[in-house]
Design an enzyme around this catalytic site. Structure first.
Site, short mmCIF file in Angstrom:
data_model
loop_
_atom_site.label_atom_id
_atom_site.label_comp_id
_atom_site.label_asym_id
_atom_site.label_seq_id
_atom_site.Cartn_x
_atom_site.Cartn_y
_atom_site.Cartn_z
CE LYS A 91 -4.15 1.09 2.64
NZ LYS A 91 -4.68 0.99 4.01
C1 E4P Z 1 -8.01 1.52 4.43
O1 E4P Z 1 -7.34 1.13 3.51
C2 E4P Z 1 -7.88 2.86 5.02
O2 E4P Z 1 -6.61 3.01 5.56
C3 E4P Z 1 -8.95 3.04 6.06
O3 E4P Z 1 -10.18 2.58 5.52
C4 E4P Z 1 -9.06 4.46 6.57
O4 E4P Z 1 -10.21 4.55 7.37
P1 E4P Z 1 -10.47 5.78 8.36
O5 E4P Z 1 -10.72 7.01 7.55
O6 E4P Z 1 -11.70 5.37 9.13
O7 E4P Z 1 -9.26 5.89 9.22
#
Ligand code: E4P
Length: 231
Positions: A91
């Site tokens: 990622k």
């Molecule tokens: C997933 O890949 C993201 O990092 C995550 O969904 C972020 O979510 P949040 O905005 O609730 O922290």
């Protein structure tokens, strides 16, 4: 029989391996996304968490890397080698360095999830860089008074018009059950959701009420059957 194609994939957005085990045991979870904040919340060494998920057989695990473009490439290569290209997804943020890293890693057939996507133009660049997934952050867009789900729809429209089939839309930062079905109906291929939202997807107050009624009636049926047998 050939495995049916999985559509409407659901990933759990957490690094809590107890909750992941519970969710994965349902057979309905297709992958996991983590990020530095989720890893911090788990209080554990990230690579210990990844190893546990690999051993559990989670098919797709997003592992976030940080630093410069070169550092992200080096870290992405190392993680893909250590945990295997099959289950590992690297990622990277949607920055110049992240996109450059995505390009390099994708050419080496390492899956890349370009995260922190807040506009269709970012998704376009990520797709051009060879991303396997783009992650629009629905909830965080909503928090800033724009439509997070509309972002999913806009990206899906562009990808459809341009026949972009190599990059999937992974709706992230999901805050409620209803957003999941809307994200899918707007063209998301995957939704990554916290475990409590996954539980909320099968729970319904009318299911509970209906079940109570059925249970009560079933008991009455059993009583009638038993008493007629006694005669
Ligand atoms: C997933 O890949 C993201 O990092 C995550 O969904 C972020 O979510 P949040 O905005 O609730 O922290």
């Amino acid at each position: 029989m050939k495995d049916p194609i999985t559509t409407m994939k659901i990933f759990l957005d957490t690094a809590d391996t107890d909750l992941i085990k519970e969710g994965f045991a349902t057979g309905l979870i297709d992958g996991i996304t983590t990020n530095p904040s989720l890893i911090m919340k788990s209080g554990r060494d990230p690579e210990e968490v990844y190893q546990e998920l690999i051993d559990l057989g989670i098919p797709d695990i997003s592992m976030e890397v940080v630093g410069t473009g070169e550092e992200m490439v080096a870290e992405g290569r190392r993680l893909a080698k250590k945990f295997g290209k099959e289950q590992t997804t690297i990622k990277v943020p949607c920055t110049r360095g992240g996109l450059a890293a995505c390009r390099v890693l994708a050419k080496e057939l390492i899956k890349v999830n370009v995260t922190l996507i807040f506009s269709p133009s970012q998704a376009i660049l990520a797709a051009k860089a060879g991303a396997r997934y783009v992650s629009p952050f629905v909830g965080r867009v909503d928090d800033n008074s724009f439509g997070g789900l509309c972002l999913v729809k806009d990206i899906a429209n562009v990808f459809e018009k341009q026949f972009c089939r190599s990059t999937e839309i992974l709706a992230a930062s999901i805050r409620g059950v209803r957003q999941v079905s809307t994200a899918f109906s707007y063209g998301a291929h995957i939704c990554t959701i916290p475990p409590n939202i996954f539980d909320g997807m099968y729970k319904h107050v009318l299911t509970d009420a209906g079940l109570d009624q059925f249970d009560a009636d079933w008991k009455k049926v059993q009583k009638t059957v038993t008493s007629s047998l006694d005669v």
